[in-house]
Motif scaffolding. Structure first.
Motif, PDB file in Angstrom:
ATOM      1  N   VAL A 184      17.814  -3.935   5.918  1.00 33.27           N
ATOM      2  CA  VAL A 184      17.807  -5.332   6.363  1.00 33.27           C
ATOM      3  C   VAL A 184      17.562  -5.486   7.862  1.00 33.27           C
ATOM      4  CG1 VAL A 184      19.252  -6.117   4.462  1.00 33.27           C
ATOM      5  CG2 VAL A 184      20.329  -5.283   6.575  1.00 33.27           C
ATOM      6  N   ASN A 185      17.621  -4.395   8.625  1.00 29.34           N
ATOM      7  CA  ASN A 185      17.382  -4.481  10.066  1.00 29.34           C
ATOM      8  C   ASN A 185      15.941  -4.141  10.453  1.00 29.34           C
ATOM      9  OD1 ASN A 185      20.050  -5.194  11.145  1.00 29.34           O
ATOM     10  ND2 ASN A 185      20.682  -3.214  10.330  1.00 29.34           N
ATOM     11  N   LEU A 186      15.104  -3.870   9.462  1.00 27.42           N
ATOM     12  CA  LEU A 186      13.718  -3.521   9.750  1.00 27.42           C
ATOM     13  C   LEU A 186      13.001  -4.632  10.507  1.00 27.42           C
ATOM     14  CD1 LEU A 186      12.037  -1.708   6.709  1.00 27.42           C
ATOM     15  CD2 LEU A 186      12.557  -0.791   8.970  1.00 27.42           C
ATOM     16  N   GLU A 187      12.288  -4.224  11.555  1.00 26.40           N
ATOM     17  CA  GLU A 187      11.435  -5.141  12.312  1.00 26.40           C
ATOM     18  C   GLU A 187       9.962  -4.772  12.184  1.00 26.40           C
ATOM     19  OE1 GLU A 187      12.878  -5.046  16.300  1.00 26.40           O
ATOM     20  OE2 GLU A 187      14.869  -5.837  15.775  1.00 26.40           O
ATOM     21  N   ILE A 188       9.696  -3.465  11.975  1.00 22.12           N
ATOM     22  CA  ILE A 188       8.327  -2.980  11.837  1.00 22.12           C
ATOM     23  C   ILE A 188       8.259  -2.069  10.614  1.00 22.12           C
ATOM     24  CG2 ILE A 188       6.453  -1.679  12.919  1.00 22.12           C
ATOM     25  CD1 ILE A 188       7.703  -2.321  15.643  1.00 22.12           C
ATOM     26  N   LEU A 189       7.313  -2.342   9.719  1.00 27.31           N
ATOM     27  CA  LEU A 189       7.148  -1.527   8.519  1.00 27.31           C
ATOM     28  C   LEU A 189       5.662  -1.270   8.280  1.00 27.31           C
ATOM     29  CD1 LEU A 189       8.207  -0.143   5.954  1.00 27.31           C
ATOM     30  CD2 LEU A 189       8.163  -2.382   4.822  1.00 27.31           C
ATOM     31  N   ASP A 190       5.294   0.009   8.215  1.00 25.24           N
ATOM     32  CA  ASP A 190       3.906   0.385   7.960  1.00 25.24           C
ATOM     33  C   ASP A 190       3.848   1.179   6.652  1.00 25.24           C
ATOM     34  OD1 ASP A 190       1.305   1.284   7.903  1.00 25.24           O
ATOM     35  OD2 ASP A 190       1.297   2.099   9.939  1.00 25.24           O
ATOM     36  N   VAL A 191       3.264   0.572   5.629  1.00 30.31           N
ATOM     37  CA  VAL A 191       3.085   1.244   4.340  1.00 30.31           C
ATOM     38  C   VAL A 191       1.612   1.208   3.942  1.00 30.31           C
ATOM     39  CG1 VAL A 191       5.424   0.971   3.430  1.00 30.31           C
ATOM     40  CG2 VAL A 191       3.795  -0.900   3.211  1.00 30.31           C
ATOM     41  N   SER A 192       0.752   1.219   4.930  1.00 27.03           N
ATOM     42  CA  SER A 192      -0.681   1.232   4.655  1.00 27.03           C
ATOM     43  C   SER A 192      -1.087   2.543   4.009  1.00 27.03           C
ATOM     44  CB  SER A 192      -1.468   1.022   5.961  1.00 27.03           C
ATOM     45  OG  SER A 192      -1.143   2.039   6.915  1.00 27.03           O
ATOM     46  N   GLY A 193      -2.219   2.521   3.285  1.00 29.55           N
ATOM     47  CA  GLY A 193      -2.726   3.750   2.688  1.00 29.55           C
ATOM     48  C   GLY A 193      -1.884   4.306   1.567  1.00 29.55           C
ATOM     49  N   ASN A 194      -1.251   3.434   0.780  1.00 31.57           N
ATOM     50  CA  ASN A 194      -0.479   3.866  -0.376  1.00 31.57           C
ATOM     51  C   ASN A 194      -1.089   3.285  -1.656  1.00 31.57           C
ATOM     52  OD1 ASN A 194       2.073   5.537   0.332  1.00 31.57           O
ATOM     53  ND2 ASN A 194       2.006   3.981   1.933  1.00 31.57           N
ATOM     54  N   LYS A 195      -0.295   3.153  -2.700  1.00 29.96           N
ATOM     55  CA  LYS A 195      -0.838   2.718  -3.991  1.00 29.96           C
ATOM     56  C   LYS A 195      -0.036   1.556  -4.566  1.00 29.96           C
ATOM     57  CE  LYS A 195      -2.228   7.502  -4.907  1.00 29.96           C
ATOM     58  NZ  LYS A 195      -2.050   8.692  -5.781  1.00 29.96           N
ATOM     59  N   PHE A 196       0.442   0.672  -3.691  1.00 28.92           N
ATOM     60  CA  PHE A 196       1.181  -0.482  -4.197  1.00 28.92           C
ATOM     61  C   PHE A 196       0.244  -1.344  -5.030  1.00 28.92           C
ATOM     62  CE2 PHE A 196       3.960   0.537  -0.523  1.00 28.92           C
ATOM     63  CZ  PHE A 196       5.111   0.767  -1.258  1.00 28.92           C
ATOM     64  N   ASP A 197       0.767  -1.823  -6.150  1.00 29.92           N
ATOM     65  CA  ASP A 197      -0.055  -2.409  -7.201  1.00 29.92           C
ATOM     66  C   ASP A 197       0.126  -3.918  -7.273  1.00 29.92           C
ATOM     67  OD1 ASP A 197      -1.444  -3.001  -9.470  1.00 29.92           O
ATOM     68  OD2 ASP A 197      -0.319  -1.691 -10.801  1.00 29.92           O
ATOM     69  N   ALA A 198      -1.001  -4.648  -7.245  1.00 32.55           N
ATOM     70  CA  ALA A 198      -0.950  -6.104  -7.319  1.00 32.55           C
ATOM     71  C   ALA A 198      -0.358  -6.587  -8.637  1.00 32.55           C
ATOM     72  CB  ALA A 198      -2.361  -6.671  -7.153  1.00 32.55           C
ATOM     73  N   ALA A 199      -0.575  -5.829  -9.693  1.00 40.59           N
ATOM     74  CA  ALA A 199      -0.104  -6.254 -11.020  1.00 40.59           C
ATOM     75  C   ALA A 199       1.408  -6.348 -11.090  1.00 40.59           C
ATOM     76  CB  ALA A 199      -0.620  -5.287 -12.085  1.00 40.59           C
ATOM     77  N   GLN A 200       2.112  -5.655 -10.175  1.00 40.72           N
ATOM     78  CA  GLN A 200       3.572  -5.650 -10.212  1.00 40.72           C
ATOM     79  C   GLN A 200       4.191  -6.385  -9.029  1.00 40.72           C
ATOM     80  OE1 GLN A 200       5.453  -1.988 -11.661  1.00 40.72           O
ATOM     81  NE2 GLN A 200       3.469  -0.980 -11.456  1.00 40.72           N
ATOM     82  N   THR A 201       3.381  -7.160  -8.334  1.00 41.31           N
ATOM     83  CA  THR A 201       3.851  -7.842  -7.136  1.00 41.31           C
ATOM     84  C   THR A 201       5.053  -8.741  -7.401  1.00 41.31           C
ATOM     85  OG1 THR A 201       1.690  -7.797  -6.095  1.00 41.31           O
ATOM     86  CG2 THR A 201       3.209  -9.498  -5.349  1.00 41.31           C
ATOM     87  N   VAL A 202       5.032  -9.464  -8.516  1.00 40.64           N
ATOM     88  CA  VAL A 202       6.089 -10.429  -8.810  1.00 40.64           C
ATOM     89  C   VAL A 202       7.452  -9.759  -8.882  1.00 40.64           C
ATOM     90  CG1 VAL A 202       6.927 -12.112 -10.490  1.00 40.64           C
ATOM     91  CG2 VAL A 202       4.480 -11.916 -10.036  1.00 40.64           C
ATOM     92  N   LYS A 203       7.497  -8.493  -9.342  1.00 44.80           N
ATOM     93  CA  LYS A 203       8.773  -7.791  -9.472  1.00 44.80           C
ATOM     94  C   LYS A 203       9.456  -7.596  -8.125  1.00 44.80           C
ATOM     95  CE  LYS A 203       7.524  -5.248 -13.670  1.00 44.80           C
ATOM     96  NZ  LYS A 203       7.385  -3.909 -14.293  1.00 44.80           N
TER      97      LYS A 203
END
Length: 449
Positions: A277-296
């Motif tokens: 909860v204290n995150l200010e900067i998050l870089d998760v580029s270049g992974n495999k996050f899926d649009a089909a599961q975004t709502v979850k």
């Protein structure tokens, strides 16, 4: 009389401090620096050319030497910037093959008892001389920053690094500290004062397949929870999958986390990251996050109330992700390049990003301006200063959608489908524009005549 003596004693102390500050570095430390220069020379390097200001002259103030900083009051050396001491060209793709490796003598740094920062990056040290490991630095009680990036140190340095309990920042990026044993986390967990740990690019390309399987199982990473003060963690380019996430969820002090170019998948944000909860900067580029599961993951996003910078470039998301991300109340910088986002410019979805200052939608498949009624919603983005729309399929009509953003300072629209008369009238709206990139705009010069 007593008051008179006390006053004059104080004046004497002030004068002495000023004198020490003027004379700067101590003789012991001056000689220590010259010892390091000799060490460079003994390894067949042009030390006189590489460290020109380091001269054996008592009249030479070593606090003025290149790569050296001293405390202005005590005159003690407190920073040594010895990165790439051999000044090797970094542009060569064969640098790792042809650069001669050498061994470090850590005892050379023992004279510098006030040292707070030591940069030894990009020197291609293979290891340390026998009995001269990093445990020798444990006598430097004020050492807070140690940078060992881009060296060839192997696993043998890890136990000695674990003794440097004064460290606040440790960089081990692109080193060879992983061999046929376990991960380095166990020993590094002893560094309870760490605020920054950079382990980028150390977990991939290992020759031992069994060992790599152990890494996928994250053996040893449970010790991460001991680093209660950790605020910055770099784990990019490491071939890590979702099994790392449970061990990260305990690091609730984190403010900056990079997991770019790994093998994370599923919805964003994962349940485990939502606990940070204290995150200010998050870089998760270049992974495999899926649009089909975004709502979850949409409910999890509400927990990241302090997140200001988010990089989701080079994943597999779609424009529905924008509605989810609009729930981040503190978001100022957002990168969504190279996600295959399609359709007209997403003005409607962007209308809720009231605090956004930088938006990168480059390298997607947007192909038209937004409907006028949606474009008006962009007027809420009063803080937006930088907009990157490079490498899409926009036509000149995109300027109509952007006309409600007069406060833009940086606008990038290169490599689109822009052609026709130069849009002088449309661009005149942007009074504060400092950077404009319209590379590959096909101008109809005959229409200008």
């Amino acid at each position: 009389m007593e008051w008179f003596l006390s006053k004059h004693l104080m004046l004497v102390l002030i004068v002495l401090l000023q004198i020490n500050g003027y004379k700067a570095c101590l003789e012991e430390e001056r000689m220590g620096l010259l010892e390091f220069k000799w060490f460079v020379k003994s390894n067949n390097e042009d030390a006189d050319g590489l460290l020109r200001s380091w001269v054996d002259d008592r009249e030479s103030d070593c606090c003025g030497w290149e790569r050296v900083k001293c405390n202005s009051i005590t005159g003690r050396v407190n920073e040594l910037s010895l990165g790439n001491i051999r000044q090797i060209e970094e542009s060569s793709s064969l640098i790792r093959i042809y650069t001669r490796i050498w061994s470090l003598n850590t005892s050379l740094f023992r004279p510098f008892q006030e040292l707070t920062s030591l940069d030894l990056s990009r020197n291609w040290f293979k290891g340390c001389l026998e009995t001269e490991g990093f445990e020798k630095l444990s006598s430097l009680k004020k050492l807070k920053i140690l940078n060992l990036q881009d060296n060839q140190f192997d696993k043998t340095i890890i136990p000695s690094l674990g003794t440097l309990t004064s460290l606040r920042a440790l960089t081990l990026r692109e080193t060879n500290i992983l061999e046929e044993s376990s991960s380095p986390i166990k020993e590094l967990a002893n560094l309870r004062n760490l605020k920054m740990l950079d382990l980028g690019g150390i977990f991939c390309y290992h020759s031992d397949l069994d060992f790599m399987q152990d890494m996928q199982d994250m053996q040893g990473f449970e010790r991460l929870s001991a680093l209660k003060k950790l605020e910055i963690l770099m784990l990019d380019s490491n071939c890590l999958n979702n099994s790392i996430l449970p061990y990260l969820s305990t690091l609730t002090s984190l403010k900056n986390l990079s997991l770019s170019y790994n093998s994370l998948s599923g919805w964003f944000p994962p349940d485990e990251l939502a606990t940070l909860v204290n995150l200010e900067i998050l870089d998760v580029s270049g992974n495999k996050f899926d649009a089909a599961q975004t709502v979850k993951g949409s409910e999890n996003i509400l927990k990241l109330k302090r997140l200001e910078t988010l990089d989701l470039s080079d994943n597999s998301l779609n424009r529905s992700m924008l509605r989810v991300l609009s729930k981040l109340p503190s978001l100022r910088n957002l990168k969504l390049s190279d996600n295959g986002l399609q359709g007209p410019f997403p003005a409607e979805e962007l209308g809720n990003f009231n605090n956004l200052e930088m938006l990168d939608l480059s390298a997607n498949l947007f192909n038209a301006s937004a409907p006028m009624q949606d474009s008006r919603r962009l007027s809420k983005l009063k803080k937006l200063k930088t907009l990157d729309l490079d490498a899409n399929h926009f036509e000149v009509s995109i300027f109509q959608s952007l006309a409600v953003l007069p406060s833009l300072r940086n606008l990038m629209l290169s490599s689109n489908a822009l052609e026709g008369p130069f849009p002088t009238k449309e661009l005149a709206i942007f009074k504060d524009l400092e950077t404009l990139d319209l590379l590959f705009f096909i101008i109809d010069i005959f229409d200008q005549l």
